[in-house]
Every structure is written in structure tokens, then in C-alpha cells.
Design an enzyme around this catalytic site. Sequence first.
Site, short mmCIF file in Angstrom:
data_model
loop_
_atom_site.label_atom_id
_atom_site.label_comp_id
_atom_site.label_asym_id
_atom_site.label_seq_id
_atom_site.Cartn_x
_atom_site.Cartn_y
_atom_site.Cartn_z
N TYR A 106 15.36 -11.51 21.71
CA TYR A 106 14.76 -10.85 20.55
C TYR A 106 14.58 -9.34 20.84
O TYR A 106 14.52 -8.54 19.91
CB TYR A 106 13.36 -11.42 20.30
CG TYR A 106 13.28 -12.72 19.52
CD1 TYR A 106 14.43 -13.41 19.11
CD2 TYR A 106 12.03 -13.25 19.18
CE1 TYR A 106 14.32 -14.60 18.40
CE2 TYR A 106 11.92 -14.44 18.46
CZ TYR A 106 13.06 -15.12 18.08
OH TYR A 106 12.94 -16.28 17.37
N GLY A 107 14.45 -9.03 22.10
CA GLY A 107 14.04 -7.68 22.50
C GLY A 107 14.89 -6.55 21.98
O GLY A 107 14.42 -5.43 21.82
N GLU B 264 16.70 -17.23 31.22
CA GLU B 264 17.26 -18.29 30.35
C GLU B 264 18.21 -19.19 31.14
O GLU B 264 18.30 -20.39 30.89
CB GLU B 264 18.02 -17.66 29.17
CG GLU B 264 17.12 -17.04 28.12
CD GLU B 264 16.32 -18.07 27.32
OE1 GLU B 264 16.92 -19.02 26.83
OE2 GLU B 264 15.09 -17.90 27.21
N CYS C 52 6.30 -9.41 28.85
CA CYS C 52 7.24 -10.32 28.20
C CYS C 52 7.04 -11.67 28.86
O CYS C 52 6.89 -11.75 30.09
CB CYS C 52 8.67 -9.81 28.42
SG CYS C 52 9.96 -11.03 28.05
N THR C 53 7.02 -12.73 28.06
CA THR C 53 6.64 -14.04 28.61
C THR C 53 7.71 -14.63 29.55
O THR C 53 7.43 -15.59 30.25
CB THR C 53 6.34 -15.03 27.48
OG1 THR C 53 7.45 -15.07 26.57
CG2 THR C 53 5.10 -14.63 26.73
N HIS C 54 8.90 -14.04 29.57
CA HIS C 54 9.88 -14.50 30.55
C HIS C 54 9.55 -14.01 31.96
O HIS C 54 9.96 -14.61 32.94
CB HIS C 54 11.29 -13.98 30.19
CG HIS C 54 11.96 -14.72 29.06
ND1 HIS C 54 11.56 -14.57 27.74
CD2 HIS C 54 13.00 -15.60 29.04
CE1 HIS C 54 12.34 -15.33 26.96
NE2 HIS C 54 13.22 -15.96 27.73
N ASP D 127 8.96 -19.21 21.20
CA ASP D 127 9.41 -17.97 21.85
C ASP D 127 10.89 -17.80 21.51
O ASP D 127 11.52 -18.73 20.99
CB ASP D 127 9.22 -18.10 23.38
CG ASP D 127 9.74 -16.89 24.15
OD1 ASP D 127 9.53 -15.74 23.70
OD2 ASP D 127 10.36 -17.07 25.22
N SER D 128 11.43 -16.65 21.85
CA SER D 128 12.87 -16.43 21.67
C SER D 128 13.68 -17.36 22.57
O SER D 128 14.88 -17.51 22.37
CB SER D 128 13.22 -14.99 22.04
OG SER D 128 12.92 -14.78 23.42
N CYS E 87 5.36 -15.03 22.65
CA CYS E 87 6.40 -14.01 22.73
C CYS E 87 5.79 -12.68 22.28
O CYS E 87 5.31 -12.57 21.14
CB CYS E 87 7.55 -14.40 21.81
SG CYS E 87 8.88 -13.18 21.76
N ASN E 88 5.79 -11.70 23.16
CA ASN E 88 5.24 -10.39 22.80
C ASN E 88 6.05 -9.72 21.70
O ASN E 88 5.52 -9.08 20.80
CB ASN E 88 5.23 -9.49 24.04
CG ASN E 88 4.32 -9.99 25.13
OD1 ASN E 88 3.17 -9.58 25.23
ND2 ASN E 88 4.80 -10.90 25.95
N THR E 89 7.38 -9.88 21.79
CA THR E 89 8.27 -9.21 20.83
C THR E 89 8.09 -9.78 19.43
O THR E 89 8.01 -9.05 18.44
CB THR E 89 9.73 -9.36 21.29
OG1 THR E 89 9.81 -9.11 22.69
CG2 THR E 89 10.65 -8.42 20.55
N1 DGL Z 1 9.78 -13.60 25.77
C1 DGL Z 1 9.77 -12.58 24.81
C2 DGL Z 1 8.59 -11.64 24.93
O1 DGL Z 1 7.55 -12.04 25.36
C3 DGL Z 1 11.03 -11.92 24.34
C4 DGL Z 1 12.23 -11.89 25.19
C5 DGL Z 1 13.48 -11.53 24.41
O2 DGL Z 1 13.98 -12.42 23.75
O3 DGL Z 1 13.91 -10.38 24.44
O4 DGL Z 1 8.67 -10.51 24.55
#
Ligand code: DGL
Length: 261
Positions: A41-42, A150, A182-184, A9-10, A72-74
Site C-alpha cells: 500500500y505504501g 511478505e 509500519c506493521t511489517h 492490513d495490506s 496498517c499505518n498506511t
Molecule cells: N503494513 C503497512 C503499514 O503499517 C503497510 C505496508 C505496505 O503495504 O506498504 O503501513
Amino acid sequence: MNAPIGVFDSGVGGLSVLREIRQLLPHANLLYVADSGHVPYGEKPPEVIRERSLRIAEFLIGQGARALVLACNTATAAAVNELRGTFDMPIVGMEPAVKPAAAATRNGKVGVLATTGTLQSAKFAALLDRFARDVEVLTQPCPGLVECVEQGDLQGPQVRVLLQRYLQPLLQAECDTLILGCTHYPFLKPVLRELLPADIQLVDTGEAVARQLQARLGENAQLPLGGNGVVRFWSSGDTQQMARVLPVLWGSEGEVESLPV
Ligand code: DGL
């Protein structure tokens, strides 16, 4: 056969997926990379995310990974096609839970909380086109939330201010189902439950991704058998910071190695 599964993931958000994988496949050896040196990453261009994803995938394969999970979705939106075209192994990505949300909504109004990158991607547009024709979908990018997670800040004042701002338009539009795209964000479920009316449903895809991984490994005769799986962690950012948040986000302490790519 117990070849490790590489997950990335990011940052630490993918730990919300890793814990589902661990629960379903306790015998699996897992390698987790947090690209926290490049988070978020977003808000980054897809080319940058593709490049990082390729480097990380190569690293994980170098460590013995025989299957990859983009937790990570992004990164999935930006890079899964490229990775599948490059590496011949099961590669599981993730996308916002539009299909389950469209099935779950009672009033036909669904909100999506995700990163700007995910919401602007062609993959997301295709997902809506495929599964959300009969429902109204409101999207809400959420800059700032990832950085809080984070830091291990899951319910402090900053998280609350941001969430109130991002939830307000979705509540005003009377969405009864919210996608955590988003996985966060699954780490924010306790504070979300505090801030939201009780009848609003939250959906995410961590568990579904773990099941899909299990199915793909089964097809490839790669299901891990017996023994306690070992989990290793790397970060491209501050390894001590990640080690500090592991007990909160992963549930136990762990050593975090420095990612050399
Ligand atoms: N956790 C990531 C996701 O699922 C990206 C979060 C990020 O870095 O912006 O999209």
C-alpha cells in the site's frame, strides 16, 4: 458476547498486531484479512487504499465483525476517517509511535521508519505537529522491506542490504530512538537488534493498539468472555504463500481462505 473482531492490513504485517490482540484478548474470535494481492500500500495513491479498505471492511462486517482494527499505518492514514464515517462500530486505527518516542528519546533525536504513504500523509504531519515540537524527527521511507516480510524473509541478505541503507542516515544523525511505523517492521526486530548499537530504542504501537481495542470493546459492552477464540485468515493474494509464512509470523499453522473482494 463474542462477536468477531475484523483486522486487516495490506498483507501479513498486521499479524504483528493480531498477535498482541490475541495475547490480550484470548477469548476473542478474530477475522484477519491480508490484502496481499494489492501489497504494498505504501507506494499507492490514497484513493486506491481507501477503496480497498472500504471493500475489506464491508467483507469483514459481512462475516459478522462488530469492531474493526486497521492493523496498517498506511491504511489508517488514508482511510480511517472514511471508515468511521461509514460504519457505526468501534474502529481502531494505528499511527507511528511519535508520542512515546518523543518521551523516550534521551538526546532529542528520533528516526521514523515507515512507508512513503504514511510519511506523506496529512495525519502524520498533524501527529508531528502535536507531539514532536521539542524533538528533531528524521523520516525514512523503506521501499522493499514489506515485500521481504511478505515472503517470510526476515533476515536474509536482501533485508540486511535494505536495512543498512535505510538505517545509515538515521545513525549518522545520531537518532537514539527509532519508530517502527509500519506493521511489517516489528518482524524485523531480531535483525535490527543485530545491526543497531545496543543503546538504540525501538518503539512500535502493536501492544497499545490491542489495549485501545480492549478499552473500546469494554465501553461498548463487547468484551469477549470465556472459551477459546477462533482465528480465521483470508488473503487476496496467494493463499498458499500466506499459509507457508503463518508458522513464522503467527507462530502456528492455519488455513488461509481466498478473499472474494
Ligand atoms: N503494513 C503497512 C503499514 O503499517 C503497510 C505496508 C505496505 O503495504 O506498504 O503501513
